[in-house]
Design a protein around this motif. Structure first.
Motif, PDB file in Angstrom:
ATOM      1  N   GLU A 348       0.839  -1.210   0.000  1.00  0.00           N
ATOM      2  CA  GLU A 348       0.000   0.000   0.000  1.00  0.00           C
ATOM      3  C   GLU A 348       0.873   1.259   0.000  1.00  0.00           C
ATOM      4  N   LEU A 351       2.274   1.626  -3.366  1.00  0.00           N
ATOM      5  CA  LEU A 351       1.231   2.145  -4.250  1.00  0.00           C
ATOM      6  C   LEU A 351       0.974   3.616  -3.956  1.00  0.00           C
ATOM      7  N   THR A 352       0.894   3.899  -2.706  1.00  0.00           N
ATOM      8  CA  THR A 352       0.676   5.294  -2.306  1.00  0.00           C
ATOM      9  C   THR A 352       1.827   6.175  -2.774  1.00  0.00           C
ATOM     10  N   GLN A 353       3.060   5.614  -2.626  1.00  0.00           N
ATOM     11  CA  GLN A 353       4.223   6.377  -3.075  1.00  0.00           C
ATOM     12  C   GLN A 353       4.179   6.620  -4.593  1.00  0.00           C
ATOM     13  N   PHE A 354       3.745   5.549  -5.266  1.00  0.00           N
ATOM     14  CA  PHE A 354       3.626   5.674  -6.735  1.00  0.00           C
ATOM     15  C   PHE A 354       2.591   6.735  -7.100  1.00  0.00           C
ATOM     16  N   GLN A 355       1.456   6.643  -6.375  1.00  0.00           N
ATOM     17  CA  GLN A 355       0.414   7.637  -6.622  1.00  0.00           C
ATOM     18  C   GLN A 355       0.910   9.040  -6.287  1.00  0.00           C
ATOM     19  N   ASP A 357       3.974   9.936  -6.355  1.00  0.00           N
ATOM     20  CA  ASP A 357       4.897  10.345  -7.436  1.00  0.00           C
ATOM     21  C   ASP A 357       4.113  10.887  -8.646  1.00  0.00           C
ATOM     22  N   GLU A 358       3.018  10.198  -9.029  1.00  0.00           N
ATOM     23  CA  GLU A 358       2.190  10.644 -10.157  1.00  0.00           C
ATOM     24  C   GLU A 358       1.589  12.004  -9.858  1.00  0.00           C
ATOM     25  N   VAL A 359       1.080  12.087  -8.577  1.00  0.00           N
ATOM     26  CA  VAL A 359       0.477  13.372  -8.186  1.00  0.00           C
ATOM     27  C   VAL A 359       1.522  14.460  -8.240  1.00  0.00           C
ATOM     28  N   GLU A 362       2.064  15.353 -11.818  1.00  0.00           N
ATOM     29  CA  GLU A 362       0.944  16.158 -12.293  1.00  0.00           C
ATOM     30  C   GLU A 362       0.977  17.543 -11.689  1.00  0.00           C
TER      31      GLU A 362
END
Length: 427
Positions: A348, A351-355, A357-359, A362
């Motif tokens: 998690e 995943l959160t880190q990936f999200q 990173d995406e955020v 963006e």
């Protein structure tokens, strides 16, 4: 078995029964006891063993108060017996009574060789007592000397003192049974020869003697050499040689009989002791068997307890093993579960880190875009300001034309701002 003579040598006097055969001596010399005075009787058991008839009058005398109390108790069943406390001597004055650890060895004379023969007996106290002669005491008791015909003396060395104070009584006596001494056991005590010489003046002769306990002292029986008849006192006829030999033989037989009785008594005493020892041994064996049984029972109980303890220890070890295994399994399970949860959390987080990173990307894009749009807005504002400035500097045109152009430019600017604002809000 120890030699009986060796046992007798160091036995203290006045603790043993008379060895001379008193009844036979009285019978041989035609003496019938009708009144007896016993001085130094201690407990009176020797006197009671004579089995005298109740008609015989008895006066018992002792200087020791505790001995008198015993005598009164022992003769309570004989109404014709009188017990008196008095220290008998040859004068009416005072004497010193030397009390000893063996009360029957107490004397009004101090010790001399007596302590060498009996070293285990010790003097423990000295008492000052009033002394009386026998004649004076009988007078004070309202007793007639003629009521008594036998005198028994056992007063540790002071026998002659008692005789010297009984001159009236000696005239009425038929026999005297007394201790005699061949060595000076007590200071001032008379020897046997002195007693013989004194009693000779009163017509008494020693007819029997015995030293059963120690050569230094013994017992003697004196008989008056005159007999009482209705006509008065008559001399005793001397015995013929045959009668004398018969009497000596009789005395030897009596001595042998006494020795036999003594040996028989010793044997009976030994048998009693053996029987008592056998009973004690049987009791000890019974106690031993009981103790052994209790010991075996205790050992059995101990073995049972040890078995129970071992079983308990085994159960405890099994319980500890099971508990350890259970705890280990529980811990392993909890560890696996923790690992799984940790893995899920990690996933998690990843995943959160990936999200994130995406955020972040963006957000960086939005920021770049925002800056770009801000620059465009700034540029437009600059252009707008320039346009306003130009409009201010240009000559006025017809109102309709100017208004239409201004409105057209303003509309374009508003649309552009609305578009940038909408994109910004979406971001």
């Amino acid at each position: 078995m120890p030699n009986s003579l060796d046992n007798q040598v160091n036995r203290p006097q006045a603790t043993l029964s008379m060895k001379l055969n008193f009844p036979d001596l009285c019978q041989q010399h035609a003496i019938t006891p009708r009144g007896i005075i016993s001085i130094g009787a201690y407990d009176g058991k020797t006197l009671k063993r004579l089995n005298l008839p109740n008609t015989v009058k008895i006066l018992v005398i002792d200087a020791n108060q505790s001995a008198v109390e015993r005598l009164q108790e022992n003769f309570a069943d004989r109404p014709n017996t009188q017990v008196v406390q008095a220290a008998i001597a040859n004068h009416n004055d005072t004497v010193t009574l030397h009390l000893t650890s063996l009360q029957s060895s107490s004397s009004i004379l101090p010790w001399k060789q007596y302590s060498e023969i009996y070293p285990n007996i010790k003097e423990i106290q000295q008492l000052t007592l009033s002394s009386r002669t026998l004649d004076t005491l009988l007078e004070e008791l309202n007793l007639s000397p003629s009521d008594f015909n036998i005198l028994i003396l056992d007063i540790q060395g002071s026998e002659l003192l008692a005789l010297e104070g009984a001159t009236q009584l000696l005239n009425t006596l038929d026999a005297i049974y007394t201790n005699v001494y061949y060595q000076e056991l007590f200071k001032g005590g008379a020897l046997a020869e002195q007693v013989d010489q004194f009693l000779t003046d009163y017509q008494f002769q020693r007819v029997a003697e015995e030293t059963p306990y120690h050569p230094a002292w013994g017992e003697a029986f004196y008989v008056r050499q005159t007999v009482r008849t209705e006509d008065g006192l008559l001399p005793v006829q001397p015995l013929s040689p045959t009668s004398q030999l018969l009497q000596e033989t009789q005395q030897e037989l009596e001595t042998l009989q006494l020795q036999y009785q003594e040996t028989l008594g010793t044997l009976e005493q030994t048998q009693d002791q053996l029987q008592q020892q056998a009973e004690n041994l049987a009791e000890l064996e019974s106690q031993r068997d009981q103790i052994l049984a209790e010991l075996e029972q205790s050992q059995t109980q101990q073995e049972q307890l040890q078995t129970q303890l071992q079983q308990t220890q085994t159960d405890l070890k099994q319980s500890q093993t099971q508990l350890q295994q259970t705890q280990l399994q529980q811990t392993q399970k909890e560890s696996d579960q923790s690992r799984s949860e940790l893995h899920e959390v990690r996933e998690e987080l990843e995943l959160t880190q990936f999200q994130l990173d995406e955020v972040q990307v963006e957000l960086e894009q939005y920021v770049a875009k925002f800056h770009q749009q801000k620059e465009e807005i700034t540029k437009l504002q600059t252009e707008l300001e320039q346009t306003k400035t130009q409009l201010t500097q240009v000559q006025p045109q017809p109102e309709l034309t100017v208004s239409t152009k201004s409105k057209s430019d303003n509309a374009a600017i508003v649309k552009l701002l609305a578009k940038v604002l909408a994109e910004t809000l979406e971001d």
